[in-house]
Write a protein that holds these residues in place. Structure first.
Motif, PDB file in Angstrom:
ATOM      1  N   VAL A 206      -4.705  -7.225  -6.399  1.00 17.24           N
ATOM      2  CA  VAL A 206      -5.568  -7.638  -5.336  1.00 17.24           C
ATOM      3  C   VAL A 206      -4.979  -7.816  -3.894  1.00 17.24           C
ATOM      4  O   VAL A 206      -3.740  -8.521  -3.740  1.00 17.24           O
ATOM      5  CB  VAL A 206      -6.320  -9.060  -5.705  1.00 17.24           C
ATOM      6  CG1 VAL A 206      -7.124  -9.228  -4.610  1.00 17.24           C
ATOM      7  CG2 VAL A 206      -6.993  -8.807  -7.034  1.00 17.24           C
ATOM      8  N   SER A 207      -5.283  -7.388  -3.097  1.00 22.54           N
ATOM      9  CA  SER A 207      -4.773  -7.275  -1.597  1.00 22.54           C
ATOM     10  C   SER A 207      -4.528  -8.266  -0.810  1.00 22.54           C
ATOM     11  O   SER A 207      -5.446  -9.305  -1.319  1.00 22.54           O
ATOM     12  CB  SER A 207      -5.117  -6.144  -0.866  1.00 22.54           C
ATOM     13  OG  SER A 207      -6.438  -6.351  -0.420  1.00 22.54           O
TER      14      SER A 207
ATOM     15  N   ASN B  43     -11.808  -0.120  -8.094  1.00 23.42           N
ATOM     16  CA  ASN B  43     -12.854  -0.960  -7.462  1.00 23.42           C
ATOM     17  C   ASN B  43     -12.249  -2.276  -6.932  1.00 23.42           C
ATOM     18  O   ASN B  43     -11.546  -3.161  -7.456  1.00 23.42           O
ATOM     19  CB  ASN B  43     -14.055  -1.017  -8.510  1.00 23.42           C
ATOM     20  CG  ASN B  43     -14.747   0.267  -9.192  1.00 23.42           C
ATOM     21  OD1 ASN B  43     -14.809   1.044  -8.267  1.00 23.42           O
ATOM     22  ND2 ASN B  43     -14.981   0.076 -10.346  1.00 23.42           N
ATOM     23  N   ALA B  44     -12.938  -2.709  -5.748  1.00 21.27           N
ATOM     24  CA  ALA B  44     -12.800  -4.060  -5.285  1.00 21.27           C
ATOM     25  C   ALA B  44     -13.441  -5.005  -6.359  1.00 21.27           C
ATOM     26  O   ALA B  44     -14.100  -4.802  -7.135  1.00 21.27           O
ATOM     27  CB  ALA B  44     -13.596  -4.394  -3.969  1.00 21.27           C
ATOM     28  N   CYS B  45     -12.786  -6.228  -6.058  1.00 21.61           N
ATOM     29  CA  CYS B  45     -13.244  -7.384  -6.789  1.00 21.61           C
ATOM     30  C   CYS B  45     -14.597  -7.663  -6.309  1.00 21.61           C
ATOM     31  O   CYS B  45     -15.322  -7.354  -5.372  1.00 21.61           O
ATOM     32  CB  CYS B  45     -12.501  -8.568  -6.619  1.00 21.61           C
ATOM     33  SG  CYS B  45     -10.481  -8.424  -6.986  1.00 21.61           S
ATOM     34  N   SER B  46     -15.439  -8.380  -7.286  1.00 16.19           N
ATOM     35  CA  SER B  46     -16.973  -8.714  -7.043  1.00 16.19           C
ATOM     36  C   SER B  46     -17.082  -9.374  -5.789  1.00 16.19           C
ATOM     37  O   SER B  46     -18.172  -9.276  -5.012  1.00 16.19           O
ATOM     38  CB  SER B  46     -17.440  -9.707  -8.181  1.00 16.19           C
ATOM     39  OG  SER B  46     -16.872 -10.755  -8.136  1.00 16.19           O
ATOM     40  N   ASN B  47     -16.239 -10.070  -5.068  1.00 14.74           N
ATOM     41  CA  ASN B  47     -16.274 -10.629  -3.621  1.00 14.74           C
ATOM     42  C   ASN B  47     -16.004  -9.776  -2.545  1.00 14.74           C
ATOM     43  O   ASN B  47     -16.000 -10.093  -1.508  1.00 14.74           O
ATOM     44  CB  ASN B  47     -15.725 -11.873  -3.581  1.00 14.74           C
ATOM     45  CG  ASN B  47     -14.029 -11.812  -3.696  1.00 14.74           C
ATOM     46  OD1 ASN B  47     -13.733 -10.468  -4.011  1.00 14.74           O
ATOM     47  ND2 ASN B  47     -13.378 -12.809  -3.263  1.00 14.74           N
TER      48      ASN B  47
ATOM     49  N   ASN C  94       0.678  -1.328  -0.013  1.00 13.19           N
ATOM     50  CA  ASN C  94      -0.206   0.000   0.037  1.00 13.19           C
ATOM     51  C   ASN C  94       1.093   1.239  -0.095  1.00 13.19           C
ATOM     52  O   ASN C  94       0.248   2.417  -0.235  1.00 13.19           O
ATOM     53  CB  ASN C  94      -0.788  -0.169   1.242  1.00 13.19           C
ATOM     54  CG  ASN C  94      -2.028  -1.178   1.224  1.00 13.19           C
ATOM     55  OD1 ASN C  94      -2.677  -1.059   0.257  1.00 13.19           O
ATOM     56  ND2 ASN C  94      -1.878  -2.000   2.179  1.00 13.19           N
ATOM     57  N   ALA C  95       2.005   1.075   0.399  1.00  8.44           N
ATOM     58  CA  ALA C  95       3.092   2.399   0.598  1.00  8.44           C
ATOM     59  C   ALA C  95       3.603   2.687  -0.911  1.00  8.44           C
ATOM     60  O   ALA C  95       4.963   2.457  -1.017  1.00  8.44           O
ATOM     61  CB  ALA C  95       4.027   1.991   1.349  1.00  8.44           C
TER      62      ALA C  95
ATOM     63  N   ALA D 288     -10.568  -5.931  -1.847  1.00  6.04           N
ATOM     64  CA  ALA D 288      -9.715  -4.799  -2.102  1.00  6.04           C
ATOM     65  C   ALA D 288      -8.702  -4.811  -3.032  1.00  6.04           C
ATOM     66  O   ALA D 288      -7.645  -5.970  -2.804  1.00  6.04           O
ATOM     67  CB  ALA D 288      -9.818  -3.759  -1.084  1.00  6.04           C
ATOM     68  N   LYS D 289      -8.243  -3.937  -3.840  1.00  5.27           N
ATOM     69  CA  LYS D 289      -7.001  -3.843  -4.319  1.00  5.27           C
ATOM     70  C   LYS D 289      -5.967  -3.260  -3.193  1.00  5.27           C
ATOM     71  O   LYS D 289      -6.546  -2.572  -2.439  1.00  5.27           O
ATOM     72  CB  LYS D 289      -6.938  -3.166  -5.628  1.00  5.27           C
ATOM     73  CG  LYS D 289      -7.748  -3.645  -6.654  1.00  5.27           C
ATOM     74  CD  LYS D 289      -7.647  -3.045  -8.135  1.00  5.27           C
ATOM     75  CE  LYS D 289      -8.488  -3.733  -9.044  1.00  5.27           C
ATOM     76  NZ  LYS D 289      -9.929  -3.538  -9.008  1.00  5.27           N
TER      77      LYS D 289
END
Length: 294
Positions: free
Chosen positions: A222-223, A247-251, A184-185, A254-255
């Motif tokens: 994807v995180s 946008n986050a994945c459908s489930n 994330n950094a 989050a990215k």
């Protein structure tokens, strides 16, 4: 009187010191192995393809030993960033595969450090001289373009499918790659992810959609501390759809922060490999930096 006026104009002209001109560069950071490139030679594009091919403004090849571990080789990436992305100069970064780990590692662990402003004139080792002896925090980076990013590792490393036991394979184990640094950094730099989906017969080893070497969970940013099976819209037997943008994945997964999917390969047209000719998923990234690095 006229002579006096000429003398004043001449004096003012002499006293005006031209400002240093800013230059923009495009840095290309290769992935695993690297094709025998010359470390420190920023004009050696042998890993990518013909050096005559357009690949962004003032393009430079950032070469490192792609058989070795990320941490031990990251100094070569920092040398290039210091050379071309400090002072008045700015960079667009393009990376492929494990090059994603290299730029992520540099930004997360060193992007908040003091960097000497450099003159963009490298010596034979790829190191540039200081300009005025002053420093700045981190590097001047506009954005990062990622072709088939391996920032999340690959199940091929998990399963020992790469025959050679180069040290870098250990870094590409999914759990290792994902915990190597804080993904994330990014120092507020956007990572534009280009995810290929032209897999092959051994794709079952890789979770979800893949490009023969890396799966969507990694190429899509994807995180999480482990991978997952993410696919194109409408595909079955997946953990979720890899959505475009941030946008986050459908489930709901989050990215990582500042990671945006710029290309999801819905037509399964792009594989992992550049084939020494700017091919595969590298192709659309090259086209993007030609348009947007200026």
């Amino acid at each position: 009187m006229k002579k006096l006026l000429y003398a004043v104009v001449f004096a003012l002209t002499v006293l005006v010191v031209p400002e240093a001109s800013a230059t923009n560069y495009t840095l290309w950071i290769h992935g695993k192995n690297g094709g025998g490139t010359q470390i420190g030679n920023y004009n050696d594009f042998s890993n990518w393809g013909p050096s005559s091919t357009a690949a962004g403004v003032n393009k430079k090849a950032v070469n490192w030993n792609g058989t070795q571990q990320i941490g031990g080789q990251n100094g070569y990436i920092r040398n290039a960033l210091d050379c071309f992305c400090t002072g008045d100069n700015w960079c667009t970064i393009a990376v492929h595969s494990a090059g994603n780990l290299q730029i992520g590692y540099a930004l997360a662990l060193h992007g908040g450090s003091a960097r000497y402003k450099k003159n963009a004139t490298p010596n034979a080792s790829g190191v540039c001289g200081n300009t005025d002896g002053t420093t700045q925090t981190g590097w001047n980076i506009k954005r990062v373009y990622v072709a088939s990013g391996a920032g999340g590792g690959s199940e091929l490393a998990d399963a020992g499918e790469w025959a050679v036991k180069d040290p870098i394979v250990g870094d590409l184990v999914t759990t290792t790659a994902r915990t190597m640094y804080d993904h994330n950094a990014t120092r507020a730099k956007m990572f534009y992810m280009y995810a290929g989906a032209k897999g092959t017969f051994y794709a079952a080893i890789l979770d979800g959609q893949d490009d023969e070497a890396v799966a969507y969970h990694s190429t899509g940013g994807v995180s999480g501390s482990s991978g997952g099976g993410y696919c194109n819209p409408g595909d079955w037997f997946c953990d979720g759809t890899l959505n475009t943008g941030t946008n986050a994945c459908s489930n709901g997964k989050a990215k990582w922060s500042n990671h945006s999917v710029a290309l999801r390969d819905d037509n399964e047209a792009y594989n992992h490999h550049g084939a020494g000719n700017w091919a595969g998923i590298i192709g659309p990234v090259r086209a993007a930096v030609v348009t947007y690095s200026y």
